[in-house]
Design an enzyme around this catalytic site. Structure first.
Site, PDB file in Angstrom:
ATOM      1  N   GLY A  51       0.825  -1.220   0.000  1.00 37.80           N
ATOM      2  CA  GLY A  51       0.000   0.000   0.000  1.00 37.80           C
ATOM      3  C   GLY A  51       0.852   1.260   0.000  1.00 37.80           C
ATOM      4  O   GLY A  51       2.036   1.228  -0.330  1.00 37.80           O
ATOM      5  N   ASP A  52       0.226   2.368   0.428  1.00 36.97           N
ATOM      6  CA  ASP A  52       0.925   3.655   0.431  1.00 36.97           C
ATOM      7  C   ASP A  52       2.098   3.650   1.412  1.00 36.97           C
ATOM      8  O   ASP A  52       3.123   4.280   1.157  1.00 36.97           O
ATOM      9  CB  ASP A  52      -0.049   4.779   0.805  1.00 36.97           C
ATOM     10  N   GLY A  72      -2.467  -2.871  -0.902  1.00 34.20           N
ATOM     11  CA  GLY A  72      -2.541  -2.274   0.429  1.00 34.20           C
ATOM     12  C   GLY A  72      -3.981  -1.971   0.799  1.00 34.20           C
ATOM     13  O   GLY A  72      -4.919  -2.547   0.233  1.00 34.20           O
TER      14      GLY A  72
END
Ligand SMILES: CCCCCCCCCCCCC/C=C/[C@@H](O)[C@H](COP(=O)(O)O)NC(=O)CCCCC
Ligand SMILES: Nc1ncnc2c1ncn2[C@@H]1O[C@H](COP(=O)(O)OP(=O)(O)O)[C@@H](O)[C@H]1O
Ligand SMILES: [Ca+2]
Length: 542
Positions: free
Chosen positions: A195-196, A238
């Site tokens: 993810g981020d 994510g």
């Protein structure tokens, strides 16, 4: 080489079998197009197709199986020769898929000529990566990172003859630390599966490594950072996947893998965050204090819930309705043509990004970096439910147009969104507008500015006399009269920095124009026709 009536040259033009019929197949070097056309008189729905050579993934010689050989014209042929072209097919909502088409002919030499020509064209696509370093976070999102990579991405990389070194991370910061040690010059790009937060880790590793190798001190907030030319690819696995969604238009692992394979390139602004001449973090999507910081902090305790943790913590934080007091100072971004209230958004090949980069470079050539500090600072003091600084629109599946729909990926500026203290009902109205088409900035308690640098000091921190600089104090005369400070003392919030918590009540932020690059092309204008590359007007192209 075939000559067309207009003087245009075709690399190859042959009548080749496709399915049970013969098609006119052409390879146009100049236009970079592979096209196949049914030579029969045009009928409605006739399937004439073309593929830009830049979107061909691979070409392979094909062995026709028994079943294929037993139908149609095959049976009359002693040994048909065939080749398969794998290419990008654009579907709706920015989704890309890998499709294939198999052509056949009786002549082995002709078949090899086609394979050779297509392979030569693929070799000429020098922007494509050949060797990638892949980091997989096995615990991101729904913990599917490893499966997503192995089942959906690795087969495409191998089809495109991309070699990979894969690292499945064993702990947080594994990827970041590893990037300081590896022989980075061996790779044409770094891919992160997660993810981020995982993207942020890889970005910190790469930018940090680049500054270290160039002798740049990251602790100096004014240091001109060295651009990072090694592209990062994001395979979304994510919980929010905002960076992927905002740079590709969808969070879909296959689409992202195809953007990596064809060697797309999207420059990206990065903000540096400092406190007292100490480097804290870089941010590319959201740097949020108040609501988004509190949601993140609470959600970290609920990681076992997966992506649902944000809904739970979001609801809880909404009910708590905390506001925070502090001083914001910022320098408006005067070099850019855009404004946060624009109706148009940043799209592939964005003119505003290009023009802003040019303006900024020109200004710096004339006046240098030092001059920038002396430019006008605006100061605002007040009580805020949320302070968000976004370098991109921050679109994600929860909010398809994002926190600031007109923010630009590569214009050297960020949008500063201030949500002042308001009623719960008003804040809910504001949040709901992130999920529909209504304007989320059209509220008296919301202000938005396009900025190139920004500082924040919480009231608590000011009271303790630990403010990051005295710029805010120097400009106190400009405080907004409508929202005077109150003496209410509540605890500090946390910063949500691309999904990582940052506990700092006095920060200094600076936008670095196009500091890094992604394997992406920004969000494309949605065009229904481009979905299939199947045009009835293909005649014009042939
Ligand atoms: C009543 C309905 C209200 C819905 C409001 C929805 C607004 C959503 C805006 C989301 C902006 C997201 C900005 C990106 C943040 C990510 O960097 C961060 C970490 O992502 P990841 O590592 O992939 O987990 N995500 C968040 O902070 C989640 C915010 C969710 C807030 C509800
Ligand atoms: N093997 C690992 N174990 C635990 N944490 C990890 C591991 N690999 C990466 N991380 C950390 O997990 C955090 C969240 O990862 P991310 O992929 O963004 O998932 P999510 O979107 O669910 O938050 C990142 O901060 C990253 O540093
Ligand atoms: Ca920007």
């Amino acid at each position: 080489m075939e000559q067309l009536p207009g003087g245009r040259r075709l690399r190859l033009a042959s009548s080749l079998g496709l399915g049970q019929r013969c098609w006119e197949v052409t390879l146009d070097d100049e236009r970079g197009l592979l096209a196949w056309r049914d030579p029969r008189p045009p009928r409605r729905g006739a399937d004439n197709c073309f593929v830009p050579t830049s979107e061909i993934i691979a070409v392979e010689e094909t062995e026709l199986n028994k079943k294929q050989r037993s139908i149609g014209k095959w049976q009359k042929m002693a040994k048909p020769h065939a080749f398969t072209v794998y290419y990008v097919k654009k579907a709706r909502n920015h989704r890309w898929r890998c499709r294939d088409v198999t052509f056949w002919c009786a002549d082995e030499i002709l078949c090899n000529q086609w394979i050779q020509a297509l392979k030569e064209l693929l070799e000429m696509q020098t922007c494509r990566p050949k060797q990638l370093l892949v980091y997989i976070n096995p615990y991101g999102g729904k913990r599917q990172g490893k499966r997503i990579y192995e089942q959906k991405v690795a087969p495409l990389f191998s089809l495109a003859s991309i070699s990979t070194d894969v690292v499945v991370t064993e702990h947080a910061n594994h990827a970041k630390d590893n990037l300081f040690e590896v022989n980075i010059n061996k790779y044409d790009g770094v891919v992160c599966v997660g993810g981020d937060g995982m993207f942020s880790e890889v970005m910190h590793g790469l930018i940090g490594r680049m500054q270290k190798d160039s002798g740049i001190d990251q602790n100096n907030p004014k240091a001109p950072l060295v651009q990072c030319n090694i592209r990062i690819g994001i395979i979304p696995a994510g919980s929010t996947d905002c960076v992927c969604y905002s740079t590709v238009g969808i969070s879909d692992p296959v689409t992202s893998a195809l953007h990596i394979i064809i060697g797309d390139c999207q420059p990206l602004d990065v903000s540096s965050v400092h406190q007292n001449n100490t480097f804290l973090k870089y941010a590319v999507s959201l740097l949020g204090y108040g609501f988004y910081g509190d949601v993140l902090k609470d959600s970290e305790k609920k990681r076992w819930m997966g992506p649902m943790r944000y809904d739970y913590s979001g609801f809880k934080t909404f009910l708590s309705h905390h506001y925070y007091e502090g001083t914001i100072s910022f320098q408006p971004a005067k070099h850019t043509l855009g404004s946060p209230r624009d109706k148009d958004s940043c799209r592939t090949g964005c003119y505003i990004c290009k023009e802003s980069e040019r303006q900024l470079a020109e200004q710096r050539k004339k006046c240098g970096f030092k001059h920038e500090d002396e430019e006008e600072w605006k100061v605002i003091k007040g009580k805020f439910l949320a302070i968000n600084v976004v370098n991109m629109c921050c679109a994600c599946p929860r909010s398809p147009k994002g926190l600031s729909p007109a923010a630009h990926l590569a214009d050297g500026s960020a949008d500063l969104i201030l949500v002042r203290k308001c009623s719960r009902f008003d804040f809910l109205r504001y949040l709901v507008r992130h999920t529909n088409k209504d304007d989320q900035f059209d509220f008296s308690f919301v202000d938005v500015y396009r900025v190139k640098s920004f500082q924040f000091t919480s009231k608590l921190s000011e009271d303790n006399e630990s403010s990051v600089t005295d710029i805010g104090k120097k400009h106190f005369g400009q405080f907004c009269r409508d929202h005077p400070a109150c003496c209410c003392n509540i605890a500090n919030s946390t910063w949500n920095c691309d999904g990582e918590t940052l506990d700092s009540s006095a920060i200094e932020v600076r936008v670095h124009c196009q500091l890094m690059k992604l394997f992406a092309r920004g969000i494309e204008e949605n065009c229904k026709d481009e979905a299939a590359y199947s045009h009835s007007s293909v005649e014009q192209l042939l």
